[in-house]
Design an enzyme around this catalytic site. Structure first.
Site, PDB file in Angstrom:
ATOM      1  N   ASP A 177       0.861  -1.177   0.000  1.00  0.00           N
ATOM      2  CA  ASP A 177       0.000   0.000   0.000  1.00  0.00           C
ATOM      3  C   ASP A 177       0.904   1.236   0.000  1.00  0.00           C
ATOM      4  O   ASP A 177       1.854   1.301   0.771  1.00  0.00           O
ATOM      5  CB  ASP A 177      -0.827  -0.006   1.300  1.00  0.00           C
ATOM      6  CG  ASP A 177      -2.201   0.579   1.110  1.00  0.00           C
ATOM      7  OD1 ASP A 177      -2.350   1.481   0.269  1.00  0.00           O
ATOM      8  OD2 ASP A 177      -3.129   0.140   1.827  1.00  0.00           O
ATOM      9  N   GLU A 219      -6.800   3.301  -5.504  1.00  0.00           N
ATOM     10  CA  GLU A 219      -8.050   3.445  -4.749  1.00  0.00           C
ATOM     11  C   GLU A 219      -8.696   4.734  -5.246  1.00  0.00           C
ATOM     12  O   GLU A 219      -8.131   5.815  -5.103  1.00  0.00           O
ATOM     13  CB  GLU A 219      -7.771   3.550  -3.250  1.00  0.00           C
ATOM     14  CG  GLU A 219      -9.063   3.605  -2.457  1.00  0.00           C
ATOM     15  CD  GLU A 219      -8.953   4.365  -1.140  1.00  0.00           C
ATOM     16  OE1 GLU A 219      -9.748   4.095  -0.245  1.00  0.00           O
ATOM     17  OE2 GLU A 219      -8.084   5.253  -1.028  1.00  0.00           O
ATOM     18  N   HIS A 224     -10.351  -2.850   4.768  1.00  0.00           N
ATOM     19  CA  HIS A 224     -10.180  -2.231   6.083  1.00  0.00           C
ATOM     20  C   HIS A 224     -11.060  -0.988   6.267  1.00  0.00           C
ATOM     21  O   HIS A 224     -11.050  -0.395   7.337  1.00  0.00           O
ATOM     22  CB  HIS A 224      -8.707  -1.845   6.249  1.00  0.00           C
ATOM     23  CG  HIS A 224      -8.277  -0.908   5.164  1.00  0.00           C
ATOM     24  ND1 HIS A 224      -8.128  -1.311   3.856  1.00  0.00           N
ATOM     25  CD2 HIS A 224      -8.027   0.414   5.176  1.00  0.00           C
ATOM     26  CE1 HIS A 224      -7.798  -0.277   3.121  1.00  0.00           C
ATOM     27  NE2 HIS A 224      -7.725   0.790   3.896  1.00  0.00           N
ATOM     28  N   ASP A 225     -11.765  -0.565   5.248  1.00  0.00           N
ATOM     29  CA  ASP A 225     -12.635   0.612   5.361  1.00  0.00           C
ATOM     30  C   ASP A 225     -14.122   0.247   5.355  1.00  0.00           C
ATOM     31  O   ASP A 225     -14.976   1.132   5.274  1.00  0.00           O
ATOM     32  CB  ASP A 225     -12.382   1.585   4.198  1.00  0.00           C
ATOM     33  CG  ASP A 225     -11.016   2.258   4.309  1.00  0.00           C
ATOM     34  OD1 ASP A 225     -10.543   2.478   5.434  1.00  0.00           O
ATOM     35  OD2 ASP A 225     -10.423   2.550   3.255  1.00  0.00           O
ATOM     36  N   ASP A 258      -3.015   4.581  -2.494  1.00  0.00           N
ATOM     37  CA  ASP A 258      -4.074   5.092  -1.633  1.00  0.00           C
ATOM     38  C   ASP A 258      -4.621   6.431  -2.131  1.00  0.00           C
ATOM     39  O   ASP A 258      -3.849   7.312  -2.512  1.00  0.00           O
ATOM     40  CB  ASP A 258      -3.486   5.280  -0.226  1.00  0.00           C
ATOM     41  CG  ASP A 258      -4.512   5.713   0.786  1.00  0.00           C
ATOM     42  OD1 ASP A 258      -5.423   4.922   1.057  1.00  0.00           O
ATOM     43  OD2 ASP A 258      -4.403   6.847   1.296  1.00  0.00           O
TER      44      ASP A 258
HETATM   45  C1  GLC Z   1      -7.854   5.471   2.159  1.00  0.00           C
HETATM   46  C2  GLC Z   1      -7.607   4.320   3.103  1.00  0.00           C
HETATM   47  C3  GLC Z   1      -8.160   4.669   4.441  1.00  0.00           C
HETATM   48  C4  GLC Z   1      -7.449   5.905   4.943  1.00  0.00           C
HETATM   49  C5  GLC Z   1      -7.509   7.051   3.912  1.00  0.00           C
HETATM   50  C6  GLC Z   1      -6.531   8.116   4.238  1.00  0.00           C
HETATM   51  O1  GLC Z   1      -9.192   5.701   1.942  1.00  0.00           O
HETATM   52  O2  GLC Z   1      -8.119   3.127   2.591  1.00  0.00           O
HETATM   53  O3  GLC Z   1      -8.046   3.630   5.368  1.00  0.00           O
HETATM   54  O4  GLC Z   1      -8.039   6.324   6.134  1.00  0.00           O
HETATM   55  O5  GLC Z   1      -7.199   6.604   2.616  1.00  0.00           O
HETATM   56  O6  GLC Z   1      -5.227   7.734   3.907  1.00  0.00           O
END
Ligand code: GLC
Ligand code: CA
Length: 564
Positions: A98, A255, A328-329, A199
């Site tokens: 990541d 993402e 994880h979200d 990310d």
């Molecule tokens: C992404 C991650 C999340 C994080 C955010 C800020 O959405 O998946 O867990 O809080 O980025 O980095």
């Protein structure tokens, strides 16, 4: 279609903090993963995706990085990393890391320099504004609650943070910053990392004029999405990274909030040279009511079929996609999309069937392979996600939402639900740690755990292994076309995967009640052999209404293969 290792493989996502603690501090770590590599390999997966492992003060569990080229102290060090990577490669698996490059931690040396003075070399690595009349420059509210601007008292200017104030956004218009980031990525590439999950990547560019956002329904802040997401310059930055850092053998995943199957090609189009595929948010909120503490029934056609089929039937040139329910979200898969009580096992297996036979690379979130569930008995003090507490002041302390409803909402929708420790066995703390875990173990660990399911040939775990093996054997499940059957059926998701003269038929009842399916001519069962069923003795127990209609029991799922 172009063949790629990352299309044919199955991925396993690990939230490192919660997977396995090797040294008794209650926090999962790299050596913990090393201990469990044989378990991961036994699933049959080909690649491991790790949530951030870089050095971080952990405001947002590693998504706030203070040293991009070092390892988080609680997770281990670079030697552990090298050992982990070679252990993964020795087992013929690959590693996806990541990478959080939209922002850094406010404890990163760049930011510490940047706040020293307006003239500092690193000042321009971040995004600054003087503000207006002693107030932030505009009404943008951050994703984690509160204003997206924070005043730096020392220099009297505000910096932008679209996440928490400990995650200042980096200024990608700055060429030196881009060069530092490329060097950093090359460092990990040089170590042999096989792929990257970038990310919040579609936020790299911001509208630097900082216009106010629209205020919707009496919200405290304006909507900043149009000014911080999917701006045209993001494409330039991604092309630059692809050109200067990555090679064809790496997989680069983004993402990308706000992107769906209709427009993802702007990033993943095979001629664009930006991303190989994107993680979307399509299934994150399925079943969520108007308020977080309310649930609504799943609308199979709208919430699931239209979206998953939409991704699976894009033109080849638009690029590839992942198949995943949770990360994880989100909340736990079986709690959100199945029934984690009465039909725990059957619904978890049905969801596995769908995931491993659909089109795209399956990403299995750790614990889903044993049917881990939401922690629906957590109290406020059991939660760890920092944004929960920012929002608590914003909503509960200000009287907008009652404490009870807020907790009920968290029980149903908090992302901490999917961050509880991996349930290895029935011993104290589920075998995750010998001391106090950083977040409470789900209270059902004695029922739901790896050790128990390894011994039970009818377990969710063994069902996953069987389907993963099937997917690896049948390239039709990877490269075959995707054709839906009985599209308007509100209870059953059914489809054919076809490659040359091979056909695979998949039928999944999505609910806890009987449902009937109308087969198409290509799907008449007489031409198929049953390969997998989530009910015992599936072969003998199919309920045939007539030659075109079959009846599926609650959450029943079946995979049929045409004879060669
Ligand atoms: C992404 C991650 C999340 C994080 C955010 C800020 O959405 O998946 O867990 O809080 O980025 O980095
Ligand atoms: Ca540890």
């Amino acid at each position: 279609m172009q063949k790629k290792w990352w299309k044919e493989g199955v991925a396993y996502q690990i939230y490192v903090r919660s997977f396995k603690d090797s040294n008794g501090d209650g926090i999962g770590d790299l050596r913990g993963i090393i201990e469990k590599l044989d378990y991961i390999k036994s699933l049959g997966v080909d690649m491991i995706y790790l949530n951030p492992i870089n050095k971080s003060p952990n405001e947002d569990n590693g998504y706030d990085i203070s040293d991009f080229e070092d390892i988080m102290i609680e997770f281990g060090d670079l030697e552990d990393f090298d050992e982990l990577l070679s252990g993964i490669h020795q087992r013929n698996m690959r590693l996806i890391m990541d990478m959080v490059i939209n922002h850094s931690s406010d404890e990163h040396p760049w930011f510490i320099e940047a706040i020293k003075s307006k003239e500092n070399k690193y000042r321009d690595y971040y995004i600054w504004s003087k503000g207006k009349d002693n107030k932030p420059p505009n009404n943008w509210g951050s994703f984690f609650g509160g204003s997206a601007w924070e005043l730096d008292e020392n220099t009297g200017e505000y910096y932008l943070h679209i996440f928490s104030k400990k995650q200042p956004d980096l200024n990608w218009t700055n060429k030196e910053l881009r060069q530092d980031m490329k060097n950093m990525l090359k460092y990990w590439v040089g170590k042999g990392v096989d792929g990257f999950r970038m990310d919040a990547i579609n936020h790299l560019a911001k509208d630097m004029r900082f216009p106010d956002g629209e205020v919707k329904d009496g919200a405290l802040y304006g909507d900043f999405i149009p000014y911080v997401q999917n701006l045209p310059e993001v494409h330039d930055y991604l092309k630059e990274l692809k050109r200067d850092v990555f090679t064809d053998s790496h997989v680069v995943i983004g993402e990308t909030g706000g992107i769906n199957y209709e427009n993802a090609h702007v990033y993943t189009g095979v001629d664009n040279k930006e991303l190989d595929f994107t993680f979307h948010f399509d299934l994150h909120s399925v079943g969520k009511g108007e308020n977080p503490w309310e649930r609504v029934d799943i609308d199979l056609i709208k919430d699931i079929k239209e979206k998953m089929t939409g991704w699976a039937t894009r033109d080849e040139k638009e690029g590839w996609c992942p198949v995943f329910y949770s990360n994880h979200d989100t909340t736990r898969t079986v709690s959100r999309l199945g029934d984690d009580k009465k039909y725990h096992k059957l619904s978890a297996k049905m969801l596995a069937t769908l995931q491993l036979t659909h089109k795209g690379t399956p990403f299995i979130y750790y614990g889903d392979e044993i049917g881990m569930t939401n922690a629906d008995d957590f109290k406020l003090e059991d939660y760890r996600d920092a944004s929960i507490f920012t929002r608590y002041s914003e909503f509960v302390l200000s009287g907008i939402v009652s404490h009870e409803n807020y907790i009920k909402g968290l029980n149903l929708t908090s992302r901490d639900n999917s961050r509880t420790p991996m349930q290895w066995n029935a011993k104290e703390n589920a075998g995750f740690t010998d001391s106090n875990p950083w977040i409470k173990v789900n209270s059902n660990y004695q029922e739901v755990n790896v050790e128990k399911q390894e011994k039970d040939c009818d377990s969710i775990l063994n069902f996953y292994k069987k389907l993963i093996a099937l997917r690896k054997e049948e390239l039709t499940l990877v490269y075959g076309t995707f054709e839906e059957i009985d599209k308007e059926n509100p209870s059953i998701y059914a489809y054919l995967r076809i490659l040359e003269d091979k056909k695979i038929l998949i039928v999944c009842n999505f609910f806890g009640r009987d449902a009937q399916l109308m087969l198409s001519e290509e799907a008449f069962l007489s031409n198929f052999k049953l390969e997998v069923c989530n009910y015992e003795n599936g072969e003998d127990n199919l309920q045939i209404v007539n030659e075109k209609i079959i009846n599926l029991r609650p959450y029943e799922s079946r995979v049929y293969i045409s004879e060669r």
